[in-house]
Design a protein around this motif. Structure first.
Motif, short mmCIF file in Angstrom:
data_model
loop_
_atom_site.label_atom_id
_atom_site.label_comp_id
_atom_site.label_asym_id
_atom_site.label_seq_id
_atom_site.Cartn_x
_atom_site.Cartn_y
_atom_site.Cartn_z
N LEU A 53 0.84 -1.21 0.00
CA LEU A 53 0.00 0.00 0.00
C LEU A 53 0.87 1.26 0.00
O LEU A 53 0.59 2.22 -0.73
N LEU A 54 1.92 1.25 0.79
CA LEU A 54 2.84 2.39 0.82
C LEU A 54 3.52 2.57 -0.53
O LEU A 54 3.59 3.69 -1.07
N TYR A 55 4.01 1.48 -1.11
CA TYR A 55 4.74 1.52 -2.38
C TYR A 55 3.85 2.04 -3.51
O TYR A 55 4.25 2.92 -4.28
N VAL A 56 2.63 1.49 -3.60
CA VAL A 56 1.72 1.88 -4.68
C VAL A 56 1.08 3.24 -4.38
O VAL A 56 0.97 4.10 -5.26
N GLY A 57 0.70 3.43 -3.13
CA GLY A 57 -0.03 4.64 -2.77
C GLY A 57 0.78 5.91 -2.93
O GLY A 57 0.24 6.96 -3.32
N GLN A 58 2.09 5.86 -2.67
CA GLN A 58 2.89 7.08 -2.77
C GLN A 58 3.08 7.53 -4.22
O GLN A 58 3.48 8.68 -4.46
N VAL A 59 2.75 6.67 -5.16
CA VAL A 59 2.74 7.06 -6.58
C VAL A 59 1.33 7.43 -7.03
O VAL A 59 1.10 8.48 -7.64
N LEU A 60 0.36 6.58 -6.70
CA LEU A 60 -1.00 6.75 -7.21
C LEU A 60 -1.74 7.91 -6.53
O LEU A 60 -2.42 8.70 -7.20
N GLU A 61 -1.65 8.03 -5.20
CA GLU A 61 -2.45 9.04 -4.50
C GLU A 61 -2.11 10.48 -4.90
O GLU A 61 -3.02 11.27 -5.18
N PRO A 62 -0.82 10.85 -4.98
CA PRO A 62 -0.52 12.22 -5.44
C PRO A 62 -0.97 12.47 -6.89
O PRO A 62 -1.28 13.60 -7.27
N PHE A 69 -8.39 8.24 -4.82
CA PHE A 69 -7.64 7.13 -4.24
C PHE A 69 -8.52 6.36 -3.25
O PHE A 69 -8.58 5.12 -3.28
N PHE A 70 -9.21 7.09 -2.38
CA PHE A 70 -10.08 6.44 -1.39
C PHE A 70 -11.21 5.66 -2.06
O PHE A 70 -11.52 4.53 -1.67
N ILE A 71 -11.82 6.26 -3.08
CA ILE A 71 -12.93 5.59 -3.79
C ILE A 71 -12.44 4.31 -4.44
O ILE A 71 -13.10 3.26 -4.34
N ILE A 72 -11.30 4.35 -5.11
CA ILE A 72 -10.77 3.15 -5.77
C ILE A 72 -10.42 2.09 -4.73
O ILE A 72 -10.74 0.90 -4.90
N THR A 99 -7.57 -7.29 -2.02
CA THR A 99 -8.60 -6.98 -3.02
C THR A 99 -8.46 -5.52 -3.46
O THR A 99 -8.51 -5.21 -4.65
N SER A 100 -8.26 -4.63 -2.50
CA SER A 100 -8.07 -3.21 -2.80
C SER A 100 -6.74 -2.96 -3.50
O SER A 100 -6.65 -2.11 -4.40
N LEU A 101 -5.70 -3.67 -3.10
CA LEU A 101 -4.39 -3.49 -3.72
C LEU A 101 -4.42 -3.86 -5.20
O LEU A 101 -3.85 -3.16 -6.04
N PHE A 102 -5.11 -4.95 -5.52
CA PHE A 102 -5.25 -5.33 -6.92
C PHE A 102 -6.04 -4.26 -7.69
O PHE A 102 -5.78 -4.01 -8.87
N GLY A 103 -7.00 -3.64 -7.00
CA GLY A 103 -7.73 -2.54 -7.62
C GLY A 103 -6.82 -1.38 -7.96
O GLY A 103 -6.94 -0.77 -9.04
N MET A 104 -5.89 -1.08 -7.08
CA MET A 104 -4.95 0.02 -7.36
C MET A 104 -3.96 -0.35 -8.46
O MET A 104 -3.61 0.49 -9.30
#
Length: 200
Positions: A53-62, A69-72, A99-104
């Motif tokens: 989540l940290l690895y993917v989120g720090q790219v996708l969320e910004p 990001f929250f909706i996805i 399940t959410s990580l695969f969504g991201m």
């Protein structure tokens, strides 16, 4: 909290906290399509999902903003749990944010499809498509993995990523965004109704 009330690998604790079990969802406990993505089974499970989540989120969320990001995260997680409910083994207790990580992961693929001229997004899309494929192949060779949850999460992330796009950019066209949302709703409804069928 799981550890304090008996252990995160204790089945009764997981059920009490809201893990996904088909029978209880069929009994009307629909919230078990939401709560499993916030529970984990063992320290290694939450560590790996948290790191991802940290690895993917720090790219996708910004890139897409907090609300997108929250909706996805939330809705692709629900779609993953719906897929597990509809097609997975009925007596399995499942939990986790994968399940959410695969969504991201799949949201990156959606962005690559929308903005094909952007080399950065295209390369990201290819990388995460490879990650999805590799993980699904690994799922087939491992026990205790909810592959349907991962597939459903990826489908949800792809459709939601396509529907939301990037903030401030009027692409894709509104008709395609609406169609992506409608398709996500139709697939979710189908999976819910299929899961609600009690097999004798």
């Amino acid at each position: 909290m799981e550890t304090l009330i008996g252990g995160s690998q204790n089945i009764s604790v997981l059920i009490k906290m809201g893990a996904k079990t088909n029978a209880l969802i069929q009994d009307g406990q629909w919230w078990r399509l939401i709560t499993p993505m916030f529970l984990h089974i063992g320290i290694f499970h939450i560590f790996m999902n948290g790191f991802t989540l940290l690895y993917v989120g720090q790219v996708l969320e910004p890139m897409i903003g907090h609300w997108r990001f929250f909706i996805i995260y939330l809705l692709s997680g629900i779609m993953g749990n719906l897929a597990s409910f509809a097609f997975g083994a009925g007596n399995v207790v499942s939990a986790g944010a994968s399940t959410s990580l695969f969504g991201m992961f799949a949201a990156f693929l959606a962005l690559a499809l929308i903005y094909r001229e952007n080399r950065f997004l295209t390369e990201l899309g290819k990388s995460f498509l490879g990650l999805i494929v590799i993980n699904l192949i690994m799922d087939l060779t491992m026990t205790g993995i909810d592959i349907w949850g991962h597939v459903g999460g990826a489908v949800g992330g792809l459709l939601l990523g396509y529907a939301l796009g990037l903030p401030g950019i009027k692409r894709p066209q509104m008709i395609f965004r609406i169609l992506a949302v409608v398709l996500a709703v139709v697939i979710s409804y189908y999976m819910y109704t299929k899961g609600m069928v009690v097999y004798g």
